[in-house]
Scaffold this motif. Sequence first.
Motif, PDB file in Angstrom:
ATOM      1  N   LYS A   8      57.621  66.783  35.790  1.00 46.84           N
ATOM      2  CA  LYS A   8      58.612  65.922  36.448  1.00 46.84           C
ATOM      3  C   LYS A   8      59.305  66.673  37.577  1.00 46.84           C
ATOM      4  N   VAL A   9      59.496  65.981  38.693  1.00 43.70           N
ATOM      5  CA  VAL A   9      60.304  66.504  39.794  1.00 43.70           C
ATOM      6  C   VAL A   9      61.471  65.555  40.000  1.00 43.70           C
ATOM      7  N   PHE A  14      60.301  70.216  36.105  1.00 44.15           N
ATOM      8  CA  PHE A  14      60.225  70.628  34.704  1.00 44.15           C
ATOM      9  C   PHE A  14      58.878  70.199  34.161  1.00 44.15           C
ATOM     10  N   ASP A  15      58.184  71.120  33.520  1.00 44.70           N
ATOM     11  CA  ASP A  15      56.898  70.830  32.890  1.00 44.70           C
ATOM     12  C   ASP A  15      57.115  70.811  31.382  1.00 44.70           C
ATOM     13  N   PHE A  16      57.033  69.617  30.798  1.00 48.53           N
ATOM     14  CA  PHE A  16      57.288  69.464  29.373  1.00 48.53           C
ATOM     15  C   PHE A  16      56.198  70.120  28.530  1.00 48.53           C
ATOM     16  N   GLY A  17      55.022  70.301  29.085  1.00 50.06           N
ATOM     17  CA  GLY A  17      53.933  70.926  28.350  1.00 50.06           C
ATOM     18  C   GLY A  17      54.133  72.414  28.116  1.00 50.06           C
ATOM     19  N   ILE A  18      54.813  73.081  29.046  1.00 52.94           N
ATOM     20  CA  ILE A  18      55.077  74.522  28.879  1.00 52.94           C
ATOM     21  C   ILE A  18      56.549  74.802  28.610  1.00 52.94           C
ATOM     22  N   GLY A  19      57.370  73.755  28.698  1.00 53.74           N
ATOM     23  CA  GLY A  19      58.794  73.919  28.424  1.00 53.74           C
ATOM     24  C   GLY A  19      59.508  74.776  29.454  1.00 53.74           C
ATOM     25  N   SER A  20      59.079  74.675  30.701  1.00 59.52           N
ATOM     26  CA  SER A  20      59.663  75.504  31.754  1.00 59.52           C
ATOM     27  C   SER A  20      59.856  74.672  33.014  1.00 59.52           C
ATOM     28  N   GLY A  21      60.769  75.124  33.864  1.00 55.51           N
ATOM     29  CA  GLY A  21      61.024  74.424  35.115  1.00 55.51           C
ATOM     30  C   GLY A  21      61.846  75.279  36.038  1.00 55.51           C
ATOM     31  N   GLY A  22      62.290  74.673  37.133  1.00 58.68           N
ATOM     32  CA  GLY A  22      63.125  75.406  38.077  1.00 58.68           C
ATOM     33  C   GLY A  22      62.981  74.893  39.487  1.00 58.68           C
ATOM     34  N   ASN A  23      63.096  75.822  40.425  1.00 59.03           N
ATOM     35  CA  ASN A  23      63.025  75.482  41.848  1.00 59.03           C
ATOM     36  C   ASN A  23      61.623  75.784  42.374  1.00 59.03           C
TER      37      ASN A  23
END
Length: 106
Positions: free
Chosen positions: A56-57, A65-74
């Motif tokens: 998701k952006v 945020f990528d729900f598959g890896i549980g990570s996100g950011g800029n």
Amino acid sequence: MRERARGNDGLLTLAQIKELDIADYLLELGYEPNKIRNVDNWYLSPFRNERTASFKVNRNLNRWFDFGIGSGGNLVDFALIFYQCTVGEVVKIFSDYLGFLYGQFR
């Protein structure tokens, strides 16, 4: 994407890279949203193969945020994972990328 002022060495700063639109950059890479809900664009993850969009952006926050890896950011955080490189290499990648887009070859 619009041109950014550069330092004497021709490199963008991390702050300038973080301001670049993530959705625009994904489009440049060939990724289009599978669905758009309000300010959220949903994509198939650029980090792995999947059938259901889990990346998701948020266009207002310019964060992913990528729900598959549980990570996100800029955008810098995205590039570190996508290109599997260092911060210094991310700066070079985006400086070269914008130089190419605007015809400012060094």
